[in-house]
Design an enzyme around this catalytic site. Structure first.
Site, PDB file in Angstrom:
ATOM      1  N   GLU A 273       0.789  -1.231   0.000  1.00  0.00           N
ATOM      2  CA  GLU A 273       0.000   0.000   0.000  1.00  0.00           C
ATOM      3  C   GLU A 273       0.822   1.282   0.000  1.00  0.00           C
ATOM      4  O   GLU A 273       0.450   2.256  -0.647  1.00  0.00           O
ATOM      5  CB  GLU A 273      -0.933   0.046   1.237  1.00  0.00           C
ATOM      6  CG  GLU A 273      -2.024  -0.988   1.227  1.00  0.00           C
ATOM      7  CD  GLU A 273      -1.649  -2.215   2.033  1.00  0.00           C
ATOM      8  OE1 GLU A 273      -2.548  -2.866   2.522  1.00  0.00           O
ATOM      9  OE2 GLU A 273      -0.450  -2.505   2.152  1.00  0.00           O
ATOM     10  N   ASP A 346      -2.548  -5.230   3.240  1.00  0.00           N
ATOM     11  CA  ASP A 346      -2.776  -5.552   4.649  1.00  0.00           C
ATOM     12  C   ASP A 346      -3.653  -6.788   4.824  1.00  0.00           C
ATOM     13  O   ASP A 346      -4.519  -7.071   3.982  1.00  0.00           O
ATOM     14  CB  ASP A 346      -3.427  -4.360   5.352  1.00  0.00           C
ATOM     15  CG  ASP A 346      -2.440  -3.223   5.580  1.00  0.00           C
ATOM     16  OD1 ASP A 346      -1.231  -3.481   5.521  1.00  0.00           O
ATOM     17  OD2 ASP A 346      -2.875  -2.079   5.815  1.00  0.00           O
ATOM     18  N   TYR A 576       0.605  -5.572  13.012  1.00  0.00           N
ATOM     19  CA  TYR A 576      -0.521  -4.900  12.348  1.00  0.00           C
ATOM     20  C   TYR A 576      -1.439  -4.251  13.377  1.00  0.00           C
ATOM     21  O   TYR A 576      -1.748  -4.845  14.407  1.00  0.00           O
ATOM     22  CB  TYR A 576      -1.296  -5.908  11.507  1.00  0.00           C
ATOM     23  CG  TYR A 576      -2.328  -5.281  10.614  1.00  0.00           C
ATOM     24  CD1 TYR A 576      -1.973  -4.288   9.713  1.00  0.00           C
ATOM     25  CD2 TYR A 576      -3.663  -5.670  10.680  1.00  0.00           C
ATOM     26  CE1 TYR A 576      -2.913  -3.696   8.897  1.00  0.00           C
ATOM     27  CE2 TYR A 576      -4.614  -5.095   9.849  1.00  0.00           C
ATOM     28  CZ  TYR A 576      -4.235  -4.103   8.967  1.00  0.00           C
ATOM     29  OH  TYR A 576      -5.166  -3.520   8.155  1.00  0.00           O
TER      30      TYR A 576
END
Length: 1035
Positions: A273, A346, A576
């Site tokens: 990303e 993700d 994360y």
């Protein structure tokens, strides 16, 4: 010009309508046509590349792309249309599907051929895929658009419709034909030296034959409608054409691979990303991997009405923003000569959707050649070991997560784009409403209503200071106690409700002798806190570090994506950050326990590995808890690497992660009951001290100094504990201080960001990734303000919440919003069909919208007046609602029809135009101590000496002004703005009369006889001489 206009759009094809300026179905003004016609003439070389376009018969023009082209295609692909928009009108072309893939029809790109030998320029290609419904739909669509079909690069189409009418065809035959046609296509491409990859050829068919039209365009943004049964989620294509059906199974244009992608066997392109994430991962993988960022989503739902179509099986229109084309082009170029495309976004629903969007767009651009393999990899921390491990276990795109994303996106869109227009009409100035946003706003406003309705109650407590009677003792220090029994009755909170009762009890205590009646000792254990998830991290950061939720997530994202350490190596410091799972990997647990034993001792490590489970509603627990990627990177080691705020947040995460694997803290507690001779009066004193610190040792460690535990001031408690321990049953005590204290019950506190996130989590509303965004939207819309870290609803926000609760009860209902989250989770798990879920909800929601659209604005005003009447009319003089101007009407709450304001005025309008108060919800106050809602009453400055008319100081949408005379029917009083005066309270009657003199007619101009008028403006005095304005400085 009319003749030119008609000939310009004329055509021999029956599929293209003949436009005319007078056509009611195609309104197009002469001015609009001229503007568009100019846009088609003589393009400048300095602009973006142009498209060569042939329209109708014998007319060729070159399109200058001032407006972004737009591609639309019906979902399920009953009909297709590519529309190149040029301002207020466009040129539509019908597209026919080309190469089929699993679940849809697509082309790798249209081959371009420029007419008249013009030099060709490279253009991005659009691909539209889907399935046709029937001839009726196609014919209906062809009446409004040109039938222009992309020439197949498979060697041409068969004439006639024998294949369509033949029913079903053997699957193997279809596959052989597909391979043969692809070979023919490659040979044609090789023989065409001037034709570039990604170009477009569009051939227009008519009933009389085939005519070819070429089109090239450099596309900066596009809008396209994609099928829900996309190539990445279905395995077969079903077409219906008239009464016959064609079921064709074709090989997808990409293939997923499950082979290990590390160590590398060839060139691979990895898409993530962000730039930071790409830079860190590139350092791990080496030159055989090209890591590129997508900068988030490469496309999103078009931000306009109609982007989700419930009547068309919830088909969606996607929009590609201009920057995304650049990113997609970079990925496409990198794929040349690559063997693998690795999508490493993700590991959540949004990340899966990003990967799906990327592969869809690359497929439409023809970037996925036959020899390329596609893989989806996920990792929960950006470390070399984690990334390489993920490359060894690739998988396919999770269809259920994509469906859950589509369902959530469509649901939020339908709610927002249907409620918001109603708000604009019924409550001017109120901008929007959303699913999670409305539930959160309802929580805040309901709490505010509880506070408004709260009635405090008085109660008293009695606090006593006691001391042992023996003198000379080292432990003869005073200690506190409180009254628990009086007259042999146990007291509750409201047993003492007046000063008289409290003073009577005080006298009885002062006259009594006390001794220790009983003594109890016990031990308690305080368990370590659970590791952080998104919501608890936001709560602790708000409570301990005073960070907002959005700021916390911004800092955490930076720590997750990677930071360059002092040795020059970039690494992600935490796992994360969007998670509701509490588990930690076995490898990480082993490392944490090893550090605890080394740093604090064997006794501090938990005897068994603790297992944590989520107790809140709708927990998915799909990811690990938030933790450091390397627990041995102590916060003190990063002091020179991270900025102050990032270091504090990392320290918070590090401390929590270490403490969750440690032993509980053990406390020794003591409780004394102290009574008089007959024990009719009982006082109680209690204290505790730490016997074994356990996990609390982390919060006293020097490496966590930035976030020391607030509950660390144990010196006074230890002193009290020592005094109580020295006492035994029967020891005499005497009172040295006895003071009754008055209290009042307090209303429930307003929500802070931390407490609101906790409440949303408890109710199961929203998801970890939505909390910060929801809070930010409420503040951006001026529905909520943050003052001293407390969320206070603006009156506008309270009106919106009341409106939604009254007319859209489901949207603001907590249980409904939470149940919807459960259903969306079921979609993620593959238990619920997403279109069915949307259909069930849309049926109910549509009826709410239809009923509310018929509600008159006066009904909305009455509802709001009834709900907030006490608040609105509380400051009226003498609480009277009789209009002081006409003495006949009643003052009511009204919504301004011409702005974003609200006011209290006479119900006899327009006969009486009296306004008692004006309320502005958007006013920003510089003084934080002032209320956020401004209410101003007209101020009487005096009366004129001649006519005895009132001179009033009033406020309106554009600031303060003075007015001569009162509002009455058929009469417009003279007004003058005073917004240029900073201190309006200093304005006197003389000042107002001086301002009301203007505009002043000075006479006629000597040359042309026009009136010369002297006006007063903010910048000074202005002379108005006809059409000329001469500016003078203020005198």
């Amino acid at each position: 010009m009319i003749q030119l206009h008609r000939s310009f759009f004329s055509t021999t094809s029956t599929s293209v309508p003949s436009f005319a300026l007078s056509s009611p179905s195609h309104p197009l003004s002469l001015r609009h046509f001229m503007l568009q016609f100019r846009a088609l003439q003589n393009p400048l070389n300095t602009l973006s590349p142009h498209a060569s376009l042939r329209i109708g018969t014998g007319v060729q023009c070159r399109t200058r792309l001032w407006f972004p082209p737009r591609v639309t295609a019906k979902s399920h692909f009953r009909s297709f249309a590519v529309t190149t928009s040029l301002g207020d009108f466009g040129f539509p072309f019908a597209l026919k599907p080309t190469t089929s893939f699993s679940g849809g029809v697509s082309s790798k790109g249209f081959s371009t051929r420029v007419a008249d030998g013009k030099q060709k320029k490279r253009a991005k290609a659009f691909a539209v895929r889907g399935k046709e419904k029937d001839e009726g739909v196609s014919d209906a669509a062809s009446k409004d658009v040109n039938d222009v079909a992309p020439r197949r690069s498979l060697g041409g189409e068969k004439k006639g419709s024998s294949r369509a009418a033949s029913g079903e065809e053997d699957v193997e035959t279809v596959k052989k034909k597909t391979v043969k046609k692809k070979q023919q296509s490659r040979s044609k491409k090789a023989s065409s030296g001037t034709q570039e990859d990604g170009g477009t050829e569009v051939s227009r068919k008519s009933s009389k034959g085939k005519k070819k039209v070429s089109k090239k365009s450099s596309i900066e943004s596009a809008v396209e409608e994609i099928p829900d049964n996309s190539a990445s989620v279905k395995d077969e294509l079903k077409k219906k054409n008239g009464n016959s059906s064609l079921i064709e199974e074709a090989k997808p244009l990409w293939k997923f691979t499950h082979k290990q992608l590390y160590p590398p066997s060839g060139k691979s392109v990895v898409v993530v990303e962000s730039v930071t994430k790409a830079r860190v991962i590139k350092g791990y993988l080496g030159d055989m991997y090209e890591v590129l960022p997508s900068y988030g989503h490469v496309r999103d739902l078009a931000a306009r009405s109609g982007s989700v179509r419930p009547d068309d099986d919830f088909s969606m229109v996607w929009e590609v923003p201009s920057p995304a084309w650049t990113h997609l082009k970079s990925i496409k170029v990198a794929l040349s000569g690559a063997e693998n495309l690795i999508l490493a976004s993700d590991p959540d629903r949004e990340g899966e959707a990003i990967a799906w969007h990327i592969i869809e767009m690359l497929q439409q651009q023809g970037a996925l050649h036959d020899n390329i393999s596609v893989a989806r990899v996920v990792f929960h921390e950006i470390t070399e070991k984690s990334v390489k491990g993920a490359l060894q276990t690739p998988r396919e795109i999770d269809v259920n997560l994509v469906h859950a994303y589509l369902a959530r996106r469509a649901l939020d869109y339908l709610i927002g784009f249907n409620i918001s227009p109603l708000l604009w009409r019924k409550l001017p100035g109120c901008q929007s409403a959303g699913r999670v946003q409305s539930a959160a706003l309802s929580l805040i406003c309901d709490r505010e209503m509880e506070i408004d309705e709260f009635k405090p109650k008085e109660y008293w407590t009695v606090e006593v200071q006691l001391k042992k009677k023996e003198l000379g003792s080292n432990n003869n220090l005073p200690f506190p106690a409180h009254l628990t029994h009086f007259n042999s009755k146990k007291l509750n909170q409201f047993s003492i409700t007046s000063d008289t009762e409290a003073r009577d009890i005080q006298r009885n205590i002062n006259s009594a002798d006390f001794q220790v009646v009983s003594l109890k000792k016990n031990k308690s254990r305080r368990n370590p806190p659970t590791p952080y998830i998104t919501s608890t991290l936001q709560q602790d950061a708000a409570n301990k570090l005073h960070f907002t939720a959005s700021h916390t997530m911004k800092l955490a994202q930076k720590l997750y994506e990677g930071v360059e350490l002092s040795d020059g190596v970039a690494v992600g410091l935490i796992t994360y950050i969007r998670t509701d799972g509490l588990h930690i990997s076995d490898e990480a647990v082993a490392s944490i326990r090893s550090l605890i034993i080394e740093r604090y001792g064997q006794d501090f490590a938990s005897r068994s590995v603790p297992k944590y489970f989520k107790k809140v509603k709708n927990a998915q627990e799909a990811h690990e808890a938030i933790r450091p990627t390397d627990i041995r990177k102590l916060p003190s080691m990063l002091a020179g690497v991270l900025d102050e705020e990032s270091l504090k947040l990392y320290t918070l995460i590090w401390s929590r992660t270490v403490s969750c694997q440690m032993e509980p803290a053990v406390f020794e507690q003591i409780q004394l009951d102290i009574g008089n001779a007959d024990e009719s009066i009982i006082l109680r004193s209690a204290s505790s001290r730490v016997e074994f610190p356990g996990y609390r040792a982390v919060y006293t460690d020097i490496v966590t100094e930035a976030v020391q535990d607030k509950d660390s001031d144990g010196s006074s408690r230890d002193q009290t504990f020592g005094v109580l321990t020295s006492l035994k049953t029967g020891d005499p005590l005497h009172v040295i201080q006895n003071e009754p204290n008055q209290h009042h019950t307090q209303p429930p506190p307003q929500y802070s960001e931390a407490s609101l996130v906790k409440k949303l989590e408890e109710l199961g509303i929203g998801r970890p990734s939505t909390y910060a965004t929801t809070l930010k939207v409420l503040q951006d819309r001026n529905y909520v303000t943050v003052k001293s870290r407390v969320l206070s609803p603006e009156f506008r926000g309270r009106m919106v919440s009341a409106f939604l609760s009254h007319h859209f009860s489901e949207v603001t209902d907590y249980s409904f919003t939470a149940d919807m989250e459960t259903e969306l989770d079921n979609v993620s798990a593959g238990l619920t069909e997403w279109r069915g879920l949307l259909g069930d909800y849309w049926t109910r929601f549509k009826s709410y919208c239809e009923r509310t659209s018929n509600v008159h604005i006066h009904q909305v005003e009455k509802m709001l007046e009834k709900k907030f009447g006490d608040y609105l009319f509380a400051s009226l003089p003498d609480q009277s609602r009789v209009c002081p101007s006409c003495m006949e009407g009643t003052l009511i709450f009204k919504v301004s029809r011409f702005g974003a304001g609200y006011f209290i005025g006479c119900d006899q309008h327009p006969r009486c135009k009296y306004i008692a108060k004006t309320l502005y919800g958007t006013e920003e106050e510089e003084d934080a101590s002032q209320p956020s809602t401004r209410i101003e009453e007209p101020k009487l400055l005096g009366v004129t000496s001649g006519s005895n008319e009132k001179v009033l100081l009033k406020t309106g949408p554009y600031g303060f002004y003075v007015q001569l005379g009162e509002d009455r029917k058929g009469y417009i009083p003279k007004r003058a703005s005073v917004s240029h005066i900073k201190d309006v309270d200093s304005i006197t009657l003389e000042d107002a009369l001086e301002l009301l003199r203007y505009p002043l007619t000075l006479g006629n101009h000597p040359k042309d006889g026009q009136l010369v008028i002297l006006k007063l403006a903010r910048v000074g005095f202005v002379l108005d001489i006809g059409a000329q304005l001469l500016l003078f400085l203020r005198i």
